[in-house]
Design an enzyme around this catalytic site. Structure first.
Site, short mmCIF file in Angstrom:
data_model
loop_
_atom_site.label_atom_id
_atom_site.label_comp_id
_atom_site.label_asym_id
_atom_site.label_seq_id
_atom_site.Cartn_x
_atom_site.Cartn_y
_atom_site.Cartn_z
N ASN A 14 11.19 -49.36 3.01
CA ASN A 14 12.15 -48.95 1.99
C ASN A 14 13.56 -49.20 2.53
O ASN A 14 14.08 -48.44 3.35
CB ASN A 14 11.95 -47.46 1.66
CG ASN A 14 12.90 -46.97 0.59
OD1 ASN A 14 13.98 -47.49 0.39
ND2 ASN A 14 12.48 -45.92 -0.10
N ASP A 73 9.18 -38.76 6.43
CA ASP A 73 8.47 -38.53 5.17
C ASP A 73 9.23 -37.45 4.45
O ASP A 73 9.58 -36.42 5.04
CB ASP A 73 7.00 -38.15 5.39
CG ASP A 73 6.20 -38.38 4.11
OD1 ASP A 73 6.34 -39.45 3.50
OD2 ASP A 73 5.44 -37.48 3.71
N SER A 74 9.53 -37.70 3.22
CA SER A 74 10.39 -36.77 2.50
C SER A 74 10.01 -36.78 1.03
O SER A 74 9.34 -37.69 0.55
CB SER A 74 11.86 -37.15 2.68
OG SER A 74 12.08 -38.51 2.38
N PHE A 154 18.99 -43.41 -4.91
CA PHE A 154 17.70 -43.95 -5.36
C PHE A 154 16.75 -42.79 -5.59
O PHE A 154 17.07 -41.64 -5.34
CB PHE A 154 17.14 -44.94 -4.32
CG PHE A 154 16.76 -44.33 -2.99
CD1 PHE A 154 15.43 -44.02 -2.70
CD2 PHE A 154 17.71 -44.06 -2.03
CE1 PHE A 154 15.07 -43.46 -1.49
CE2 PHE A 154 17.36 -43.51 -0.80
CZ PHE A 154 16.04 -43.20 -0.53
N TYR A 156 14.88 -39.78 -6.97
CA TYR A 156 15.21 -38.68 -7.87
C TYR A 156 16.69 -38.29 -7.84
O TYR A 156 17.08 -37.32 -8.49
CB TYR A 156 14.37 -37.44 -7.51
CG TYR A 156 12.88 -37.64 -7.66
CD1 TYR A 156 12.26 -37.52 -8.89
CD2 TYR A 156 12.09 -37.95 -6.55
CE1 TYR A 156 10.89 -37.70 -9.03
CE2 TYR A 156 10.73 -38.13 -6.67
CZ TYR A 156 10.12 -38.01 -7.91
OH TYR A 156 8.78 -38.19 -8.05
N LYS A 177 26.68 -37.42 -0.18
CA LYS A 177 25.23 -37.22 -0.15
C LYS A 177 24.72 -37.15 1.29
O LYS A 177 23.95 -36.26 1.64
CB LYS A 177 24.51 -38.34 -0.90
CG LYS A 177 22.99 -38.16 -0.86
CD LYS A 177 22.23 -39.36 -1.36
CE LYS A 177 20.75 -39.17 -1.05
NZ LYS A 177 19.92 -40.31 -1.46
N ARG A 183 17.83 -35.65 4.53
CA ARG A 183 17.69 -36.70 5.54
C ARG A 183 18.83 -36.61 6.56
O ARG A 183 18.63 -36.75 7.76
CB ARG A 183 17.63 -38.07 4.86
CG ARG A 183 17.25 -39.19 5.80
CD ARG A 183 16.88 -40.47 5.03
NE ARG A 183 15.65 -40.28 4.29
CZ ARG A 183 15.56 -40.33 2.96
NH1 ARG A 183 16.61 -40.59 2.21
NH2 ARG A 183 14.40 -40.15 2.36
#
Length: 198
Positions: A14, A73-74, A154, A156, A177, A183
């Site tokens: 990603n 992983d999120s 990106f 949600y 953000k 993250r």
């Protein structure tokens, strides 16, 4: 960027995710990802928690490359949906990585719900040579908006407003953000560990 910097390999295909990590970790590491290694095998994310999936990816990829591997992983946890979509956030709409379908399903399931509380949660794992070095987590509380807002970010991001803000992550811009995000909070802990231990 200097090629003398230590390499940190992010266990993801990603590019949005690796780009966020590259922005947040600054000039301390040369950040690469799985896309830089075309022959890298796919890792099945069969875990039922963020930690299990992050560990699976970090261990598998670190067996294939030299250096430290960072996996993440999120996902989004929505209280009115019992914590869903959770570890299935990226495939919630029925197709892996289809953000539009994921968002559409979330909106449909949240229609009419008064409880809109939610959080993004992230777990990161560092591994080298098939061995876990450490794990870290971060989260950000917020709420699900009635409609999508903004074109940034990106996943949600257009539907999630972090606590203390009226605007969505997709409207707030990368700098804001990254300072607030799940993250970003996990990565702060990763960077501190790397400074001490690596």
């Amino acid at each position: 960027m200097s090629s003398n910097l230590p390499v940190l390999i992010v266990a993801t295909r990603n590019s949005h995710k690796s780009s966020e990590i590259r922005e947040m970790i600054g000039d301390r590491y040369r950040v690469m990802d799985v896309n830089d290694f075309p022959a890298m095998p796919e890792v099945d994310e069969t875990g039922t928690s963020f930690l299990e999936n992050a560990t699976l990816k970090a261990v598998a990829i670190s067996r294939e490359v030299a250096g430290i591997v960072l996996s993440d992983d999120s996902g989004l946890e929505v209280d009115a949906l019992g914590g869903a979509p959770g570890v299935w956030s990226s495939s919630y709409g029925g197709e892996e990585g289809n953000h539009a379908r994921n968002n559409a399903r979330l909106m449909a399931e949240m229609a009419g719900s008064e409880d809109r509380s939610a959080r993004f949660r992230c777990t990161m794992v560092l591994a080298r040579g098939g061995e876990v070095l450490a794990d870290f987590s971060g989260s950000v509380e917020g709420r699900i908006l009635e409609d999508a807002h903004g074109a940034g970010g990106f996943g949600y991001d257009p539907l999630f407003a972090p606590e203390g803000h009226e605007r969505s992550f997709a409207e707030l811009g990368a700098e804001v953000k990254n300072a607030l995000s799940h993250r970003g909070r996990a990565l702060e802990k990763v960077a501190a560990w790397l400074e001490r231990e690596a």
